[in-house]
Design an enzyme around this catalytic site. Structure first.
Site: not given
Length: 257
Positions: A148, A161
């Site tokens: 990501s 996250y």
């Protein structure tokens, strides 16, 4: 003469998070280059739809294995069962992921642990099982971890996250260094903001959408299909000398000051 540089003919890929979004696009893209594909996700109906589409459009074999990767106990045995069913796994794509959006000071330990288990712990356990499998076969292999922008930097409300994705990048580099001796290449792809069902609420938020567009030099959200070329590169003979790297497919996000 057939160009084998990007061919995956004769190989089998195992893609987690393959029911929809990025995972499904990657499974489809790998199959289009000749790979058979094992598909895993929580929702059986989505997996069966993906299996039917992939087999119908590519002519490759596909298998559907519904499973929630938050249930990390027994993942090694599950991988072994899938490898036997498919006849062997050459390429592992750790794509399954989730997030919880809340201020760090309010985050509960249960939420934090679930995000870490799905995004990071499952990738470790799957990769360990894959390594054992390839060593027993006496062959190398490829692992592609889907990271990501949060491998690079963070923003508010995504503490769990960001921790999981930064950890995934560390895992990618560590396994690449350790498992080079087994001819297992380990790399990561860092998507920018990709238009999927999961990000639909963010796309319809006018303020957030404008923020994404302002930070993306190419001026648009990415599409799941935008990641396929990089995955094929890393899975194919073209990627033989690439390991321990992350490729940001982000429309220029990380290049912008």
């Amino acid at each position: 003469m057939e160009n084998r540089l990007f061919s995956l003919t004769g190989r089998t890929a195992f893609v987690t998070g393959a029911g929809r979004g990025i995972g499904r696009a990657l499974a489809q893209g790998l199959a289009e280059q000749g790979a058979d594909v094992a598909l895993m996700a929580r929702t059986e109906s989505q997996l069966l739809s993906a299996k039917e589409t992939i087999e119908g459009q590519t002519g490759r074999r596909a298998w559907a294995f519904p499973f929630d990767l938050a249930e990390v106990a027994g993942l090694g045995r599950l991988f072994d069962d899938i490898a036997r069913t498919t006849g062997g796994i050459d390429i592992l794509v750790n794509c399954a992921g989730m997030t919880v959006r809340e201020p760090a000071e309010e985050m509960g330990l249960a939420d934090f642990n679930r995000v870490m288990e799905v995004n990071l712990t499952s990738a470790l356990l799957m990769s360990q099982a894959f390594c054992r499998h390839r060593r027993e076969a006496g062959k190398g292999g490829r692992i592609i971890n889907i990271g990501s922008l949060a491998c690079h930097a963070a923003r508010p409300t995504i503490a769990a996250y960001a921790c999981s994705k930064m950890g995934l990048l560390g895992l990618t580099k560590t396994l690449a260094v350790e498992w080079a001796q087994y001819d297992i290449n380990v790399n990561a792809i860092g998507p920018g903001y990709i238009a999927t069902e999961l990000t639909a609420p963010l796309q319809t938020d006018a303020e957030f959408n404008q923020w994404v567009l302002s930070k993306t030099p190419l001026g648009r959200w990415g599409r799941p299909e935008d990641l396929v070329g990089t995955a094929v590169l890393l899975a194919s003979p073209a990627g033989d000398f690439i390991t321990g790297q992350i490729f940001y497919v982000d429309g220029g996000w990380t290049a912008l000051i």
